[in-house]
Design an enzyme around this catalytic site. Structure first.
Site, PDB file in Angstrom:
ATOM      1  N   LYS A  12      21.280  43.542  36.816  1.00 56.06           N
ATOM      2  CA  LYS A  12      21.461  44.563  36.475  1.00 56.06           C
ATOM      3  C   LYS A  12      21.395  45.256  35.109  1.00 56.06           C
ATOM      4  CE  LYS A  12      25.886  43.464  39.333  1.00 56.06           C
ATOM      5  NZ  LYS A  12      27.027  42.891  39.904  1.00 56.06           N
ATOM      6  N   TYR A  52      28.580  50.827  46.143  1.00 51.89           N
ATOM      7  CA  TYR A  52      29.439  50.031  45.760  1.00 51.89           C
ATOM      8  C   TYR A  52      30.507  50.574  47.215  1.00 51.89           C
ATOM      9  CZ  TYR A  52      27.961  46.147  42.910  1.00 51.89           C
ATOM     10  OH  TYR A  52      26.651  45.281  42.182  1.00 51.89           O
ATOM     11  N   PHE A  60      38.854  46.870  40.813  1.00 57.19           N
ATOM     12  CA  PHE A  60      37.418  47.113  39.229  1.00 57.19           C
ATOM     13  C   PHE A  60      36.662  47.827  39.624  1.00 57.19           C
ATOM     14  CE2 PHE A  60      36.474  43.389  42.118  1.00 57.19           C
ATOM     15  CZ  PHE A  60      35.761  43.455  42.615  1.00 57.19           C
ATOM     16  N   ARG A  88      21.767  34.056  46.511  1.00 60.48           N
ATOM     17  CA  ARG A  88      22.986  33.789  46.280  1.00 60.48           C
ATOM     18  C   ARG A  88      23.431  32.594  45.787  1.00 60.48           C
ATOM     19  NH1 ARG A  88      26.205  37.307  47.607  1.00 60.48           N
ATOM     20  NH2 ARG A  88      27.942  36.214  47.195  1.00 60.48           N
ATOM     21  N   THR A  94      30.262  34.760  41.069  1.00 63.93           N
ATOM     22  CA  THR A  94      30.371  36.064  40.110  1.00 63.93           C
ATOM     23  C   THR A  94      30.270  36.358  39.136  1.00 63.93           C
ATOM     24  OG1 THR A  94      30.663  36.784  42.929  1.00 63.93           O
ATOM     25  CG2 THR A  94      31.496  38.214  41.100  1.00 63.93           C
ATOM     26  N   ARG A 105      23.038  33.118  37.036  1.00 63.55           N
ATOM     27  CA  ARG A 105      24.331  34.085  36.030  1.00 63.55           C
ATOM     28  C   ARG A 105      24.478  33.707  35.243  1.00 63.55           C
ATOM     29  NH1 ARG A 105      27.380  36.611  41.919  1.00 63.55           N
ATOM     30  NH2 ARG A 105      26.307  38.548  41.735  1.00 63.55           N
ATOM     31  N   ASN A 115      27.615  40.694  35.480  1.00 64.12           N
ATOM     32  CA  ASN A 115      26.969  39.135  35.557  1.00 64.12           C
ATOM     33  C   ASN A 115      25.115  39.277  35.930  1.00 64.12           C
ATOM     34  OD1 ASN A 115      26.812  40.680  37.653  1.00 64.12           O
ATOM     35  ND2 ASN A 115      28.618  39.441  38.771  1.00 64.12           N
ATOM     36  N   HIS A 118      23.041  41.333  41.447  1.00 59.46           N
ATOM     37  CA  HIS A 118      23.487  41.803  42.360  1.00 59.46           C
ATOM     38  C   HIS A 118      22.643  40.386  43.401  1.00 59.46           C
ATOM     39  CE1 HIS A 118      25.327  43.988  45.541  1.00 59.46           C
ATOM     40  NE2 HIS A 118      24.418  43.561  46.577  1.00 59.46           N
ATOM     41  N   GLU A 129      21.671  47.664  52.318  1.00 59.09           N
ATOM     42  CA  GLU A 129      21.056  47.957  50.457  1.00 59.09           C
ATOM     43  C   GLU A 129      19.876  47.880  50.516  1.00 59.09           C
ATOM     44  OE1 GLU A 129      22.468  44.497  48.834  1.00 59.09           O
ATOM     45  OE2 GLU A 129      25.086  45.071  48.585  1.00 59.09           O
TER      46      GLU A 129
HETATM   47  P1  CMP Z   1      28.531  42.086  42.784  1.00 60.03           P
HETATM   48  O1  CMP Z   1      28.062  40.983  43.143  1.00 60.03           O
HETATM   49  O2  CMP Z   1      27.445  43.391  42.137  1.00 60.03           O
HETATM   50  O3  CMP Z   1      29.401  42.522  43.820  1.00 60.03           O
HETATM   51  C1  CMP Z   1      30.399  43.527  43.878  1.00 60.03           C
HETATM   52  C2  CMP Z   1      30.473  43.638  41.627  1.00 60.03           C
HETATM   53  O4  CMP Z   1      31.908  43.921  41.257  1.00 60.03           O
HETATM   54  C3  CMP Z   1      30.595  41.940  40.400  1.00 60.03           C
HETATM   55  O5  CMP Z   1      29.004  41.663  41.561  1.00 60.03           O
HETATM   56  C4  CMP Z   1      30.867  41.764  39.799  1.00 60.03           C
HETATM   57  O6  CMP Z   1      30.611  41.919  38.594  1.00 60.03           O
HETATM   58  C5  CMP Z   1      32.176  42.447  40.044  1.00 60.03           C
HETATM   59  N1  CMP Z   1      33.979  42.639  39.473  1.00 60.03           N
HETATM   60  C6  CMP Z   1      34.295  42.977  38.801  1.00 60.03           C
HETATM   61  N2  CMP Z   1      35.525  42.817  38.407  1.00 60.03           N
HETATM   62  C7  CMP Z   1      35.331  41.370  39.825  1.00 60.03           C
HETATM   63  C8  CMP Z   1      36.587  41.205  40.071  1.00 60.03           C
HETATM   64  N3  CMP Z   1      37.700  40.465  39.949  1.00 60.03           N
HETATM   65  N4  CMP Z   1      35.899  40.226  41.084  1.00 60.03           N
HETATM   66  C9  CMP Z   1      34.813  40.042  41.467  1.00 60.03           C
HETATM   67  N5  CMP Z   1      34.239  40.848  41.585  1.00 60.03           N
HETATM   68  C10 CMP Z   1      34.245  41.268  40.395  1.00 60.03           C
END
Ligand code: CMP
Length: 136
Positions: A12, A52, A60, A88, A94, A105, A115, A118, A129
Protein backbone atom coordinates in the site's frame (compact mmCIF):
# COMPACT_ATOMS: atom_id res chain seq x y z
CA UNK A 1 0.49 -33.31 -0.20
CA UNK A 2 1.20 -29.96 -1.80
CA UNK A 3 -1.53 -27.40 -2.45
CA UNK A 4 -0.09 -24.84 -4.86
CA UNK A 5 -2.11 -21.60 -4.93
CA UNK A 6 -1.80 -18.06 -6.20
CA UNK A 7 -2.74 -14.98 -4.22
CA UNK A 8 -2.61 -11.21 -4.67
CA UNK A 9 -0.59 -8.95 -2.43
CA UNK A 10 -0.70 -5.16 -2.55
CA UNK A 11 2.02 -3.07 -0.98
CA UNK A 12 0.00 0.00 0.00
CA UNK A 13 0.97 3.68 -0.40
CA UNK A 14 2.34 4.05 3.14
CA UNK A 15 4.85 1.22 2.59
CA UNK A 16 5.83 2.16 -0.98
CA UNK A 17 6.42 5.73 0.21
CA UNK A 18 8.76 4.51 2.96
CA UNK A 19 10.67 2.30 0.47
CA UNK A 20 9.64 -0.91 2.22
CA UNK A 21 8.75 -2.87 -0.94
CA UNK A 22 12.03 -4.80 -1.17
CA UNK A 23 11.94 -5.70 2.55
CA UNK A 24 8.35 -6.92 2.26
CA UNK A 25 9.07 -8.92 -0.91
CA UNK A 26 12.05 -10.56 0.79
CA UNK A 27 9.71 -11.74 3.60
CA UNK A 28 7.56 -13.44 0.93
CA UNK A 29 10.56 -15.07 -0.76
CA UNK A 30 12.07 -16.29 2.52
CA UNK A 31 8.75 -17.95 3.31
CA UNK A 32 8.57 -19.86 0.02
CA UNK A 33 6.11 -17.55 -1.72
CA UNK A 34 7.48 -16.88 -5.20
CA UNK A 35 6.78 -13.65 -7.01
CA UNK A 36 5.23 -14.55 -10.38
CA UNK A 37 4.61 -10.99 -11.50
CA UNK A 38 4.75 -7.52 -9.99
CA UNK A 39 4.14 -3.94 -11.05
CA UNK A 40 4.13 -0.51 -9.50
CA UNK A 41 1.02 1.50 -10.41
CA UNK A 42 -1.02 4.46 -9.25
CA UNK A 43 -4.76 3.73 -9.47
CA UNK A 44 -7.69 6.19 -9.57
CA UNK A 45 -10.26 6.43 -6.79
CA UNK A 46 -12.84 4.81 -9.15
CA UNK A 47 -10.52 1.84 -9.68
CA UNK A 48 -9.97 1.54 -5.93
CA UNK A 49 -13.76 1.63 -5.42
CA UNK A 50 -14.15 -1.22 -7.92
CA UNK A 51 -11.36 -3.24 -6.31
CA UNK A 52 -12.77 -2.83 -2.79
CA UNK A 53 -16.47 -3.08 -3.75
CA UNK A 54 -17.02 -5.95 -1.26
CA UNK A 55 -16.57 -3.28 1.41
CA UNK A 56 -19.00 -0.76 -0.11
CA UNK A 57 -21.47 -0.95 2.78
CA UNK A 58 -18.76 -0.32 5.39
CA UNK A 59 -18.44 3.07 7.08
CA UNK A 60 -14.74 3.22 6.15
CA UNK A 61 -15.29 2.53 2.40
CA UNK A 62 -14.83 6.07 1.07
CA UNK A 63 -11.71 6.65 3.17
CA UNK A 64 -10.34 3.27 2.12
CA UNK A 65 -10.73 4.08 -1.60
CA UNK A 66 -9.21 7.54 -1.18
CA UNK A 67 -6.28 6.00 0.62
CA UNK A 68 -5.49 3.21 -1.88
CA UNK A 69 -5.53 5.79 -4.69
CA UNK A 70 -3.47 8.37 -2.77
CA UNK A 71 -0.07 7.25 -4.09
CA UNK A 72 1.80 4.47 -5.90
CA UNK A 73 1.19 0.86 -4.87
CA UNK A 74 2.91 -2.37 -5.86
CA UNK A 75 0.66 -5.26 -6.89
CA UNK A 76 2.19 -8.74 -6.70
CA UNK A 77 1.12 -12.23 -7.72
CA UNK A 78 2.44 -14.70 -5.15
CA UNK A 79 2.53 -18.45 -5.69
CA UNK A 80 3.29 -21.27 -3.29
CA UNK A 81 1.96 -24.01 -1.08
CA UNK A 82 -1.21 -22.71 0.67
CA UNK A 83 -0.29 -19.22 -0.57
CA UNK A 84 -3.55 -17.52 0.50
CA UNK A 85 -3.31 -18.57 4.15
CA UNK A 86 0.48 -18.25 4.28
CA UNK A 87 0.33 -14.66 3.02
CA UNK A 88 -2.38 -13.81 5.56
CA UNK A 89 -0.23 -15.27 8.36
CA UNK A 90 2.78 -13.27 7.19
CA UNK A 91 0.69 -10.06 7.04
CA UNK A 92 -0.84 -10.44 10.52
CA UNK A 93 -4.09 -8.92 11.80
CA UNK A 94 -5.69 -6.01 9.92
CA UNK A 95 -4.97 -3.63 12.80
CA UNK A 96 -1.19 -3.34 13.33
CA UNK A 97 -1.81 -2.69 17.04
CA UNK A 98 -3.06 -6.26 17.52
CA UNK A 99 -0.91 -8.01 14.86
CA UNK A 100 1.52 -10.63 16.17
CA UNK A 101 5.22 -9.87 16.59
CA UNK A 102 7.20 -10.45 13.42
CA UNK A 103 4.26 -10.01 11.02
CA UNK A 104 4.46 -7.43 8.24
CA UNK A 105 1.73 -5.25 9.71
CA UNK A 106 3.30 -5.37 13.19
CA UNK A 107 6.71 -4.50 11.74
CA UNK A 108 5.62 -1.76 9.34
CA UNK A 109 1.92 -0.85 9.73
CA UNK A 110 1.07 2.62 11.01
CA UNK A 111 -2.70 2.32 11.57
CA UNK A 112 -5.68 0.21 10.49
CA UNK A 113 -5.85 2.27 7.25
CA UNK A 114 -2.12 2.55 6.68
CA UNK A 115 -1.53 -1.12 7.36
CA UNK A 116 1.13 -1.53 4.63
CA UNK A 117 -0.26 -4.59 2.82
CA UNK A 118 -3.42 -6.18 1.45
CA UNK A 119 -3.81 -9.89 0.78
CA UNK A 120 -6.60 -11.92 -0.81
CA UNK A 121 -8.79 -13.67 1.76
CA UNK A 122 -9.69 -16.80 -0.26
CA UNK A 123 -8.65 -18.70 -3.38
CA UNK A 124 -11.81 -17.49 -5.16
CA UNK A 125 -11.14 -13.83 -4.30
CA UNK A 126 -7.48 -14.25 -5.23
CA UNK A 127 -8.54 -15.16 -8.81
CA UNK A 128 -10.82 -12.11 -9.01
CA UNK A 129 -8.16 -9.80 -7.54
CA UNK A 130 -5.33 -11.14 -9.76
CA UNK A 131 -7.55 -10.69 -12.84
CA UNK A 132 -8.32 -7.15 -11.75
CA UNK A 133 -4.67 -6.11 -12.07
CA UNK A 134 -3.09 -8.67 -14.41
CA UNK A 135 -4.11 -10.49 -17.54
CA UNK A 136 -3.22 -13.92 -16.13
P1 CMP B 1 -7.32 -4.71 3.65
O1 CMP B 1 -6.84 -6.07 3.96
O2 CMP B 1 -6.72 -4.01 2.50
O3 CMP B 1 -8.91 -4.78 3.40
C1 CMP B 1 -9.77 -3.69 3.63
C2 CMP B 1 -9.09 -2.57 4.37
O4 CMP B 1 -9.96 -1.67 5.03
C3 CMP B 1 -8.26 -3.14 5.49
O5 CMP B 1 -7.13 -3.80 4.95
C4 CMP B 1 -7.96 -1.88 6.31
O6 CMP B 1 -6.79 -1.20 5.88
C5 CMP B 1 -9.15 -0.97 5.99
N1 CMP B 1 -9.95 -0.64 7.16
C6 CMP B 1 -10.16 0.60 7.64
N2 CMP B 1 -10.95 0.57 8.73
C7 CMP B 1 -11.23 -0.72 8.97
C8 CMP B 1 -12.01 -1.40 9.98
N3 CMP B 1 -12.63 -0.74 10.94
N4 CMP B 1 -12.08 -2.75 9.92
C9 CMP B 1 -11.45 -3.44 8.91
N5 CMP B 1 -10.72 -2.84 7.93
C10 CMP B 1 -10.60 -1.51 7.97
Amino acid sequence: MSNKEKTLSIIKPDAVERNLSEKIKSIFSKNNLSILDTKKIHISKDEAAEFYKVHQSKPFYDQLCSYLSSGPIEVIILEGDNAVLKNRELMGATDPKVAKEGTIRKLYGISIDKNSVHGSDSVANAKVEINFFFKH
